[in-house]
Design a protein around this motif. Structure first.
Motif, PDB file in Angstrom:
ATOM      1  N   VAL A 208       0.877  -1.251   0.217  1.00 46.00           N
ATOM      2  CA  VAL A 208       0.090  -0.090   0.119  1.00 46.00           C
ATOM      3  C   VAL A 208       0.854   1.376   0.184  1.00 46.00           C
ATOM      4  CG1 VAL A 208      -1.716   1.233   1.200  1.00 46.00           C
ATOM      5  CG2 VAL A 208      -1.785  -1.333   1.093  1.00 46.00           C
ATOM      6  N   ASN A 209       1.855   1.343   0.727  1.00 46.65           N
ATOM      7  CA  ASN A 209       2.822   2.494   0.796  1.00 46.65           C
ATOM      8  C   ASN A 209       3.577   2.671  -0.386  1.00 46.65           C
ATOM      9  OD1 ASN A 209       2.074   2.901   3.615  1.00 46.65           O
ATOM     10  ND2 ASN A 209       3.600   1.672   4.584  1.00 46.65           N
TER      11      ASN A 209
ATOM     12  N   VAL B  34       3.207   1.017  -3.727  1.00 45.10           N
ATOM     13  CA  VAL B  34       2.990   1.215  -5.261  1.00 45.10           C
ATOM     14  C   VAL B  34       2.430   2.282  -5.854  1.00 45.10           C
ATOM     15  CG1 VAL B  34       0.690   0.132  -6.177  1.00 45.10           C
ATOM     16  CG2 VAL B  34       1.898  -1.360  -5.015  1.00 45.10           C
ATOM     17  N   PRO B  35       1.948   3.132  -5.251  1.00 52.32           N
ATOM     18  CA  PRO B  35       1.751   4.663  -5.765  1.00 52.32           C
ATOM     19  C   PRO B  35       2.768   5.231  -6.434  1.00 52.32           C
ATOM     20  CG  PRO B  35       0.032   4.290  -4.142  1.00 52.32           C
ATOM     21  CD  PRO B  35       1.096   3.318  -3.667  1.00 52.32           C
ATOM     22  N   LEU B  36       4.006   5.261  -5.477  1.00 52.89           N
ATOM     23  CA  LEU B  36       5.336   5.769  -5.768  1.00 52.89           C
ATOM     24  C   LEU B  36       5.954   5.007  -7.030  1.00 52.89           C
ATOM     25  CD1 LEU B  36       6.476   6.195  -2.099  1.00 52.89           C
ATOM     26  CD2 LEU B  36       5.289   8.040  -3.797  1.00 52.89           C
ATOM     27  N   ILE B  37       5.896   3.762  -6.907  1.00 51.69           N
ATOM     28  CA  ILE B  37       6.436   2.815  -7.926  1.00 51.69           C
ATOM     29  C   ILE B  37       5.672   3.189  -9.343  1.00 51.69           C
ATOM     30  CG2 ILE B  37       6.785   0.621  -8.621  1.00 51.69           C
ATOM     31  CD1 ILE B  37       7.469  -0.403  -5.601  1.00 51.69           C
ATOM     32  N   ALA B  38       4.457   3.157  -9.369  1.00 54.13           N
ATOM     33  CA  ALA B  38       3.843   3.288 -10.518  1.00 54.13           C
ATOM     34  C   ALA B  38       4.035   4.840 -11.065  1.00 54.13           C
ATOM     35  CB  ALA B  38       2.380   3.227 -10.254  1.00 54.13           C
ATOM     36  N   ALA B  39       4.203   5.801 -10.193  1.00 54.09           N
ATOM     37  CA  ALA B  39       4.497   7.008 -10.898  1.00 54.09           C
ATOM     38  C   ALA B  39       5.907   7.301 -11.178  1.00 54.09           C
ATOM     39  CB  ALA B  39       4.084   8.216  -9.581  1.00 54.09           C
ATOM     40  N   TYR B  40       6.909   6.314 -10.617  1.00 52.80           N
ATOM     41  CA  TYR B  40       8.235   6.444 -11.012  1.00 52.80           C
ATOM     42  C   TYR B  40       8.658   6.151 -12.486  1.00 52.80           C
ATOM     43  CZ  TYR B  40      13.186   7.287 -10.542  1.00 52.80           C
ATOM     44  OH  TYR B  40      14.572   7.432 -10.766  1.00 52.80           O
TER      45      TYR B  40
ATOM     46  N   PRO C   7      -7.098  -2.090   3.323  1.00 53.51           N
ATOM     47  CA  PRO C   7      -6.125  -0.969   2.732  1.00 53.51           C
ATOM     48  C   PRO C   7      -5.590  -1.125   1.341  1.00 53.51           C
ATOM     49  CG  PRO C   7      -5.467  -1.132   4.969  1.00 53.51           C
ATOM     50  CD  PRO C   7      -6.404  -2.370   4.793  1.00 53.51           C
ATOM     51  N   LEU C   8      -5.287  -2.410   1.273  1.00 48.80           N
ATOM     52  CA  LEU C   8      -4.892  -2.787  -0.182  1.00 48.80           C
ATOM     53  C   LEU C   8      -6.064  -2.822  -1.087  1.00 48.80           C
ATOM     54  CD1 LEU C   8      -2.310  -3.264  -1.891  1.00 48.80           C
ATOM     55  CD2 LEU C   8      -2.680  -5.794  -1.285  1.00 48.80           C
ATOM     56  N   LYS C   9      -7.165  -3.202  -0.687  1.00 45.25           N
ATOM     57  CA  LYS C   9      -8.387  -3.599  -1.559  1.00 45.25           C
ATOM     58  C   LYS C   9      -8.853  -2.021  -1.914  1.00 45.25           C
ATOM     59  CE  LYS C   9     -11.250  -6.544  -0.048  1.00 45.25           C
ATOM     60  NZ  LYS C   9     -12.131  -7.622   0.636  1.00 45.25           N
ATOM     61  N   GLU C  10      -9.090  -1.186  -1.078  1.00 56.36           N
ATOM     62  CA  GLU C  10      -9.426   0.159  -1.162  1.00 56.36           C
ATOM     63  C   GLU C  10      -8.306   0.751  -2.497  1.00 56.36           C
ATOM     64  OE1 GLU C  10      -9.295   2.118   2.584  1.00 56.36           O
ATOM     65  OE2 GLU C  10     -11.168   1.108   3.260  1.00 56.36           O
ATOM     66  N   LEU C  11      -7.007   0.580  -2.292  1.00 57.84           N
ATOM     67  CA  LEU C  11      -6.191   1.241  -3.143  1.00 57.84           C
ATOM     68  C   LEU C  11      -6.350   0.698  -4.574  1.00 57.84           C
ATOM     69  CD1 LEU C  11      -3.413   2.781  -3.954  1.00 57.84           C
ATOM     70  CD2 LEU C  11      -2.179   0.626  -3.337  1.00 57.84           C
TER      71      LEU C  11
END
Length: 571
Positions: free
Chosen positions: A266-267, A269-275, A514-518
């Motif tokens: 959760v912490n 994945v958004p950073l990885i996707a954007a990088y 939290p992972l499900k929500e993301l």
């Protein structure tokens, strides 16, 4: 400029933006920028000398080809070249005023003359491959070079050509035992040439053949002081730390481990996707990120990766499976015709029985052309495009494009066996476009260099000399490689089942809120875009929750990373 300078902008024939490079040298009217692997300043001087003598043809005779940028102010020309495998990327866009290039697509689209319009075809290709395959990119105007290609820009014209192709000789000097010794010596020498000090150099260690070989070579360079880094998952069937620790004990390395959790996912994945500068759907990027992060936190500046061994020495199960299909074509024509005729006449009740059904399925696959049948499992071949994509979007897509890319690559080598054609194709699709992008970007994200000893040009050349039936002996994957490493690696690793950095995302997704929500929020946001039918996205979520958590979890990951990439780029 010094070797540590970062080249931000070149004004000349166009504009360039590039990441920090290994070495920069200027001589007369030429500026040469060389990325890894470049051994030393003398090597750069040799490149400049060859260019002065032969102009743009100098790449054809390079004994140790590298990725480079050559700006010649006198001739008003630019040369971009990737190394043969494509360890790094070069992106470019032609504009009304010149050419824009860089080591990231992000750099190229920052230029005011480059449009950041999304390429619809690349969205479709991303779902097909789980990445955006070269030579196209996610951006309509931006292209990227494949491994072994060079671009020449002069007088407003762009010419892209292939300066390197492997020669599959299928013949070793001496015998296979001698070739095995040569492989071990080359691996240790390559590691020695790519390390700095025992304090700031380490190795990825998954416990597989390749990473264990590289870690073992590092232990020969730094006995009892080699540092290794492994990832684990606290989920049964997804953890192979035990194999990594077999290698640790055997080579007496200084091991570091980390267990990735759903919270970590959760912490990060958004950073990885954007990088990533393009949508990237390989879920093992998460493990690569946390492994590189662990290394960075322990003072490592350079990591050695084991990528490439499967693709140069035939280690993937699909190679063996395809050779089983090839055996069918060795049958006399009257035999295969009789078998097919007999199966076609079976009553429906009998035809559905296990053995006749499997026989018919085998023949169907065997009769499919290569490399098409390699994609028989692909999600987009098993489902109608009209059920997945919106009609207006699908009308703008050439659904045959992914297979056309694969066919062109598969047919490219001359005088190559079926196995070697598959290997060569994977140098592009699996390595250059996928696995190397995964590891390069994740190491770059945390501030660690990475190099790939098994993809040293000397080892690649050696692999081309090994006969196909020794790389893959019957159904024995990597037969030559395992023989070569039999006295170097522990027996448990030589004969371990294949695993890798698999991610239990689909399992976690069922129960971790939290992972499900993301993930589900990203899928919901994807409905607002012009690509997918909302009912298809709903169906994917429903299927994951009801059955096949792992299978549909992977599909949700791919779709989630696409939307998170858009969100991260502000698109």
């Amino acid at each position: 400029m010094t070797a540590n300078d970062s080249l931000e902008c070149l004004h000349g024939p166009g504009y360039a933006a590039a990441a920090p490079t290994t070495a920069i040298q200027q001589a007369d009217q030429c500026l040469l920028i060389v990325a890894k692997p470049c051994q030393n300043v003398q090597h750069m001087q040799q490149i400049l000398s060859a260019y002065r003598q032969r102009g743009s043809e100098f790449l054809d005779r390079q004994a140790d080809p590298v990725a480079l940028v050559m700006v010649d102010a006198e001739r008003q020309s630019l040369i971009l070249a990737t190394d043969p495998i494509g360890l790094s990327n070069l992106y470019y866009a032609q504009t009304a005023n010149g050419i824009v290039f860089g080591s990231r697509a992000d750099f190229v689209v920052c230029h005011p003359d480059v449009n950041d319009a999304i390429a619809p075809q690349s969205i479709y290709d991303y779902v097909y491959f789980h990445h955006c395959p070269s030579p196209n990119t996610i951006y309509q105007q931006v292209k990227k070079l494949e491994g072994g290609q060079c671009l020449i820009y002069q007088n407003g014209q762009v010419v892209v050509k292939r300066y390197w192709m492997p020669t599959f000789q299928e013949q070793v000097s001496g015998n296979l035992q001698q070739a095995g010794r040569e492989l071990r010596e080359l691996l240790i020498d390559t590691v020695r040439r790519n390390v700095d000090s025992e304090d700031n150099t380490g190795a990825f260690l998954s416990g597989g053949l390749d990473s264990s070989s590289v870690a073992g070579a590092l232990s020969k360079v730094f006995p009892d002081k080699a540092k290794t880094f492994s990832m684990g998952f606290p989920v049964e069937g997804y953890n192979e730390i035990e194999y990594a620790n077999i290698a640790v004990k055997h080579f007496n390395t200084r091991q570091h481990e980390y267990y990735v959790t759903p919270e970590d996912t959760v912490n990060a994945v958004p950073l990885i996707a954007a990088y990533y500068d393009e949508p990237f759907g390989n879920s093992s990027a998460l493990a690569a990120y946390y492994c590189a992060k662990l290394a960075k936190e322990n003072g490592i500046k350079r990591l050695l990766g084991g990528d490439g061994g499967d693709e140069i020495f035939a280690g993937n199960e699909r190679y063996a499976k395809q050779m089983l299909f090839e055996h069918y074509h060795r049958l006399p024509g009257f035999v295969s015709s009789a078998v097919e005729a007999g199966l076609s006449r079976l009553p429906p009740v009998l035809a559905q029985h296990k053995i006749p059904y499997k026989a018919k399925r085998y023949i169907e696959q065997a009769n499919a052309a290569m490399p098409d049948r390699l994609q028989d499992y692909n999600f987009l071949h098993r489902h109608e495009g009209g059920d997945i994509f919106q009609a207006d979007f699908l009308a703008r897509i050439d659904t045959a494009e992914p297979l056309r890319l694969l066919r062109e690559c598969y047919q490219r080598p001359e005088n190559a066996s079926v196995l070697n054609r598959m290997l060569y194709m994977d140098w592009k699709t699996t390595l250059h476009d996928n696995d190397l992008v995964k590891v390069n970007r994740m190491c770059e994200m945390v501030g660690v260099e990475v190099c790939y000893p098994l993809l040293d040009q000397r080892i690649v050349d050696l692999s081309c000399r090994i006969p196909s039936d020794s790389k893959l002996k019957g159904q024995k994957l990597r037969w030559f490689y395992k023989q070569a490493m039999a006295e170097f690696l522990p027996e448990q690793i030589i004969n371990k089942p294949k695993h890798g950095f698999g991610l239990p995302f689909g399992i976690w997704l069922k129960d971790h809120q939290p992972l499900k929500e993301l993930a589900y929020d990203a899928i919901h946001d994807l409905k607002k875009r012009e690509y997918f039918k909302p009912e298809f996205l709903d169906h994917v979520v429903d299927m994951h929750q009801s059955i096949h958590a792992a299978y549909y979890g992977e599909l949700i990951w791919i779709l989630m990373m696409l939307e998170l990439w858009f969100a991260g780029k502000g698109l």
